[in-house]
Design a protein around this motif. Structure first.
Motif, PDB file in Angstrom:
ATOM      1  N   VAL A  11       0.852  -1.192   0.000  1.00 38.08           N
ATOM      2  CA  VAL A  11       0.000   0.000   0.000  1.00 38.08           C
ATOM      3  C   VAL A  11       0.886   1.240   0.000  1.00 38.08           C
ATOM      4  O   VAL A  11       2.037   1.201   0.433  1.00 38.08           O
ATOM      5  CB  VAL A  11      -0.944   0.048   1.223  1.00 38.08           C
ATOM      6  N   MET A  12       0.325   2.334  -0.511  1.00 41.46           N
ATOM      7  CA  MET A  12       0.946   3.643  -0.356  1.00 41.46           C
ATOM      8  C   MET A  12      -0.055   4.494   0.419  1.00 41.46           C
ATOM      9  O   MET A  12      -1.204   4.640   0.008  1.00 41.46           O
ATOM     10  CB  MET A  12       1.265   4.308  -1.691  1.00 41.46           C
ATOM     11  N   LEU A  13       0.388   5.016   1.545  1.00 38.64           N
ATOM     12  CA  LEU A  13      -0.462   5.835   2.386  1.00 38.64           C
ATOM     13  C   LEU A  13      -0.284   7.303   2.034  1.00 38.64           C
ATOM     14  O   LEU A  13       0.848   7.793   1.945  1.00 38.64           O
ATOM     15  CB  LEU A  13      -0.120   5.605   3.858  1.00 38.64           C
ATOM     16  N   ALA A  14      -1.391   7.991   1.849  1.00 39.45           N
ATOM     17  CA  ALA A  14      -1.358   9.425   1.561  1.00 39.45           C
ATOM     18  C   ALA A  14      -1.118  10.177   2.866  1.00 39.45           C
ATOM     19  O   ALA A  14      -1.859  10.002   3.840  1.00 39.45           O
ATOM     20  CB  ALA A  14      -2.678   9.858   0.931  1.00 39.45           C
ATOM     21  N   VAL A  15      -0.079  10.998   2.871  1.00 39.00           N
ATOM     22  CA  VAL A  15       0.278  11.786   4.051  1.00 39.00           C
ATOM     23  C   VAL A  15       0.594  13.213   3.615  1.00 39.00           C
ATOM     24  O   VAL A  15       1.058  13.436   2.495  1.00 39.00           O
ATOM     25  CB  VAL A  15       1.480  11.173   4.799  1.00 39.00           C
ATOM     26  N   PRO A  16       0.355  14.203   4.473  1.00 46.38           N
ATOM     27  CA  PRO A  16       0.637  15.584   4.083  1.00 46.38           C
ATOM     28  C   PRO A  16       2.121  15.946   4.130  1.00 46.38           C
ATOM     29  O   PRO A  16       2.541  16.901   3.491  1.00 46.38           O
ATOM     30  CB  PRO A  16      -0.159  16.407   5.104  1.00 46.38           C
ATOM     31  N   ASP A  17       2.922  15.184   4.886  1.00 50.32           N
ATOM     32  CA  ASP A  17       4.342  15.490   5.061  1.00 50.32           C
ATOM     33  C   ASP A  17       5.099  14.164   5.156  1.00 50.32           C
ATOM     34  O   ASP A  17       5.161  13.557   6.226  1.00 50.32           O
ATOM     35  CB  ASP A  17       4.512  16.325   6.334  1.00 50.32           C
ATOM     36  N   THR A  18       5.651  13.722   4.032  1.00 46.63           N
ATOM     37  CA  THR A  18       6.304  12.410   3.987  1.00 46.63           C
ATOM     38  C   THR A  18       7.461  12.285   4.974  1.00 46.63           C
ATOM     39  O   THR A  18       7.528  11.288   5.703  1.00 46.63           O
ATOM     40  CB  THR A  18       6.749  12.082   2.554  1.00 46.63           C
ATOM     41  N   PRO A  19       8.389  13.243   5.063  1.00 46.12           N
ATOM     42  CA  PRO A  19       9.482  13.075   6.034  1.00 46.12           C
ATOM     43  C   PRO A  19       8.989  12.926   7.478  1.00 46.12           C
ATOM     44  O   PRO A  19       9.489  12.086   8.222  1.00 46.12           O
ATOM     45  CB  PRO A  19      10.327  14.335   5.846  1.00 46.12           C
ATOM     46  N   ALA A  20       7.997  13.712   7.877  1.00 41.34           N
ATOM     47  CA  ALA A  20       7.469  13.610   9.238  1.00 41.34           C
ATOM     48  C   ALA A  20       6.786  12.259   9.446  1.00 41.34           C
ATOM     49  O   ALA A  20       6.948  11.625  10.494  1.00 41.34           O
ATOM     50  CB  ALA A  20       6.494  14.748   9.522  1.00 41.34           C
ATOM     51  N   ALA A  21       6.022  11.817   8.459  1.00 42.00           N
ATOM     52  CA  ALA A  21       5.339  10.527   8.572  1.00 42.00           C
ATOM     53  C   ALA A  21       6.349   9.387   8.610  1.00 42.00           C
ATOM     54  O   ALA A  21       6.210   8.454   9.414  1.00 42.00           O
ATOM     55  CB  ALA A  21       4.363  10.349   7.416  1.00 42.00           C
ATOM     56  N   ALA A  22       7.376   9.442   7.774  1.00 40.63           N
ATOM     57  CA  ALA A  22       8.397   8.390   7.769  1.00 40.63           C
ATOM     58  C   ALA A  22       9.074   8.301   9.136  1.00 40.63           C
ATOM     59  O   ALA A  22       9.291   7.199   9.656  1.00 40.63           O
ATOM     60  CB  ALA A  22       9.418   8.646   6.668  1.00 40.63           C
ATOM     61  N   ALA A  23       9.371   9.437   9.729  1.00 36.58           N
ATOM     62  CA  ALA A  23       9.994   9.441  11.057  1.00 36.58           C
ATOM     63  C   ALA A  23       9.062   8.815  12.089  1.00 36.58           C
ATOM     64  O   ALA A  23       9.492   8.044  12.949  1.00 36.58           O
ATOM     65  CB  ALA A  23      10.375  10.866  11.454  1.00 36.58           C
ATOM     66  N   TRP A  24       7.765   9.141  12.000  1.00 42.69           N
ATOM     67  CA  TRP A  24       6.810   8.573  12.962  1.00 42.69           C
ATOM     68  C   TRP A  24       6.715   7.067  12.795  1.00 42.69           C
ATOM     69  O   TRP A  24       6.764   6.328  13.783  1.00 42.69           O
ATOM     70  CB  TRP A  24       5.424   9.211  12.815  1.00 42.69           C
ATOM     71  N   TYR A  25       6.573   6.563  11.579  1.00 50.65           N
ATOM     72  CA  TYR A  25       6.446   5.115  11.366  1.00 50.65           C
ATOM     73  C   TYR A  25       7.707   4.380  11.796  1.00 50.65           C
ATOM     74  O   TYR A  25       7.635   3.258  12.300  1.00 50.65           O
ATOM     75  CB  TYR A  25       6.110   4.802   9.908  1.00 50.65           C
ATOM     76  N   GLN A  26       8.866   5.005  11.634  1.00 50.61           N
ATOM     77  CA  GLN A  26      10.096   4.374  12.106  1.00 50.61           C
ATOM     78  C   GLN A  26      10.091   4.266  13.631  1.00 50.61           C
ATOM     79  O   GLN A  26      10.419   3.220  14.189  1.00 50.61           O
ATOM     80  CB  GLN A  26      11.318   5.163  11.623  1.00 50.61           C
ATOM     81  N   ARG A  27       9.688   5.338  14.294  1.00 56.97           N
ATOM     82  CA  ARG A  27       9.666   5.357  15.753  1.00 56.97           C
ATOM     83  C   ARG A  27       8.542   4.472  16.300  1.00 56.97           C
ATOM     84  O   ARG A  27       8.746   3.683  17.218  1.00 56.97           O
ATOM     85  CB  ARG A  27       9.496   6.803  16.228  1.00 56.97           C
ATOM     86  N   ALA A  28       7.349   4.584  15.731  1.00 55.40           N
ATOM     87  CA  ALA A  28       6.166   3.929  16.289  1.00 55.40           C
ATOM     88  C   ALA A  28       6.048   2.459  15.918  1.00 55.40           C
ATOM     89  O   ALA A  28       5.546   1.663  16.705  1.00 55.40           O
ATOM     90  CB  ALA A  28       4.906   4.668  15.829  1.00 55.40           C
TER      91      ALA A  28
END
Length: 135
Positions: A11-28
């Motif tokens: 899947v590709m998830l639509a996000v408003p800010d890819t770098p911020a989302a990538a950081a969150w998914y890495q952490r979470a």
């Protein structure tokens, strides 16, 4: 990873800010960054690839702009309680679908979920539905 002659579904998830989302998914979720092009990034969780992208008026949109999610991500793992707890500790909404045991035709299936900070629904359960079961 599937053999070269087998398809891989992601899947590709639509996000408003890819770098911020990538950081969150890495952490979470403990995701690993495969590559990052700024507005689009590839990640994986335990070998399962998924992608993030910033919509650019090209036929899809983020849940924040839609006002509702259009994606439900299903995760199957050995310890769904720990997977959900890690996401909730990083800011996901765990009240969406508290984890519990579900009685299914094949026996007990433990599953619950969370809504990530970008509006996507994640349902996380044990591996029990991943095999064929008699009707």
């Amino acid at each position: 990873m599937a053999p070269p002659d087998q398809p891989v579904i992601s899947v590709m998830l639509a996000v408003p800010d890819t770098p911020a989302a990538a950081a969150w998914y890495q952490r979470a979720l403990g995701a690993t960054l495969l590559w990052d092009l700024g507005g689009v990034a590839g990640l994986e969780v335990a070998g399962a690839p998924f992608f993030l992208g910033e919509p650019e008026n090209n036929g899809w949109e983020s849940p924040a702009k839609l006002g509702i999610t259009s994606t439900r991500v299903e995760v199957f793992c050995d310890d769904p309680d720990a997977f959900i707890a890690r996401a909730v500790a990083a800011g996901a909404d765990g009240a969406f679908d508290p984890i519990r045991n579900h009685q299914m035709p094949w026996g007990t299936h433990r599953q619950g979920g969370f809504r990530d900070p970008f509006g996507h629904i994640w349902l996380v359960g044990d591996r029990s539905p991943l095999h064929r079961h008699p009707r």
